[in-house]
Design an enzyme around this catalytic site. Structure first.
Site, PDB file in Angstrom:
ATOM      1  N   ASP A   1      -8.742   3.774   1.256  1.00 39.03           N
ATOM      2  CA  ASP A   1      -7.692   4.116   2.217  1.00 39.03           C
ATOM      3  C   ASP A   1      -8.335   4.651   3.501  1.00 39.03           C
ATOM      4  OD1 ASP A   1      -5.503   4.963   3.599  1.00 39.03           O
ATOM      5  OD2 ASP A   1      -4.674   6.192   1.973  1.00 39.03           O
TER       6      ASP A   1
ATOM      7  N   ARG B   1      -3.436  -0.520   5.428  1.00 37.89           N
ATOM      8  CA  ARG B   1      -4.036  -1.619   4.671  1.00 37.89           C
ATOM      9  C   ARG B   1      -3.132  -2.840   4.532  1.00 37.89           C
ATOM     10  NH1 ARG B   1      -5.406   2.271  -0.230  1.00 37.89           N
ATOM     11  NH2 ARG B   1      -3.442   3.110   0.619  1.00 37.89           N
TER      12      ARG B   1
ATOM     13  N   CYS C   1       0.868  -1.185   0.000  1.00 38.39           N
ATOM     14  CA  CYS C   1       0.000   0.000   0.000  1.00 38.39           C
ATOM     15  C   CYS C   1       0.902   1.230   0.000  1.00 38.39           C
ATOM     16  CB  CYS C   1      -0.987  -0.024   1.162  1.00 38.39           C
ATOM     17  SG  CYS C   1      -0.246   0.016   2.805  1.00 38.39           S
TER      18      CYS C   1
HETATM   19  P1  4NP Z   1      -1.844   2.882   3.951  1.00 39.23           P
HETATM   20  O1  4NP Z   1      -2.499   4.267   4.425  1.00 39.23           O
HETATM   21  O2  4NP Z   1      -1.255   3.139   2.574  1.00 39.23           O
HETATM   22  O3  4NP Z   1      -2.984   1.947   3.919  1.00 39.23           O
HETATM   23  O4  4NP Z   1      -0.786   2.548   4.987  1.00 39.23           O
HETATM   24  C1  4NP Z   1      -1.798   5.482   4.432  1.00 39.23           C
HETATM   25  C2  4NP Z   1      -0.922   5.725   5.471  1.00 39.23           C
HETATM   26  C3  4NP Z   1      -0.246   6.944   5.511  1.00 39.23           C
HETATM   27  C4  4NP Z   1      -0.434   7.871   4.509  1.00 39.23           C
HETATM   28  C5  4NP Z   1      -1.301   7.610   3.454  1.00 39.23           C
HETATM   29  C6  4NP Z   1      -1.979   6.404   3.425  1.00 39.23           C
HETATM   30  N1  4NP Z   1       0.253   9.108   4.577  1.00 39.23           N
HETATM   31  O5  4NP Z   1       0.011   9.967   3.688  1.00 39.23           O
HETATM   32  O6  4NP Z   1       1.058   9.322   5.482  1.00 39.23           O
END
Ligand code: 4NP
Length: 164
Positions: free
Chosen positions: A131, A13, A7
């Site tokens: 997300d 995720r 991800c």
């Molecule tokens: P992930 O969610 O890709 O599911 O881990 C996110 C975690 C952090 C960020 C974006 C999405 N961020 O912009 O820091």
């Protein structure tokens, strides 16, 4: 069988996908390697988001020991299957891999649910796991449920195809 879940941040995720699939792999007595990574480096070294941990633990899955890693081009050599949690992640994987990358190893994670004939979900091809990072616990629960069903579909499909 070596599987990499990817991800953006590797804190919401894909850590849930790693924890869930690992748990199912163990229960089915399979010898698969399951890990996760993120295409961005903002959270490298951090444990999964507290809400990802909470929702998994509510189902008996402890993901607290996992730490965020950055996806690299070398991962194309390390893994048999690379699952992108979302469309932007898929594009980043392609970008990081460059021209030499074997994109036949990469698929949208939810395409395993889309391909499952027993699925009750109305999943379209190349859909993203929403997300949950910017929302509340409900988003994490929704992501968990989708990831859980998809991991079941992955086990059913590749166990039948005798992947070891
Ligand atoms: P992930 O969610 O890709 O599911 O881990 C996110 C975690 C952090 C960020 C974006 C999405 N961020 O912009 O820091």
């Amino acid at each position: 069988m070596r599987i990499l879940m990817v991800c953006l941040g590797n804190i919401c995720r894909s850590p849930m996908a790693e924890g869930l699939l690992r748990d199912k792999v163990k229960k089915h007595g399979l010898d698969w390697v399951v890990v996760s990574a993120g295409t961005e480096s903002y959270h490298v070294g951090e444990p999964p988001h507290p809400l990802s941990q909470k929702v998994c633990l509510a189902h008996g899955i402890d993901i607290s020991a996992q730490r965020a890693n950055k996806f690299t081009a070398d991962d194309f050599d390390e893994y048999d299957k690379i699952y992108a949690m979302a469309a932007d992640v898929y594009r980043e994987i392609q970008q990081i891999g460059g021209k030499a990358a074997d994109m036949s190893k990469v698929d949208y994670f939810l395409n395993e649910l889309y391909a499952d004939p027993s699925s009750q979900h109305r999943i379209k091809k190349n859909e993203s796991v929403p997300d949950p990072y910017y929302g509340n616990e409900e988003g994490y629960i929704t992501a968990y449920q989708l990831i859980d069903k998809t991991c079941d579909a992955i086990i059913a499909r590749y166990k039948k195809e005798n992947y070891v």
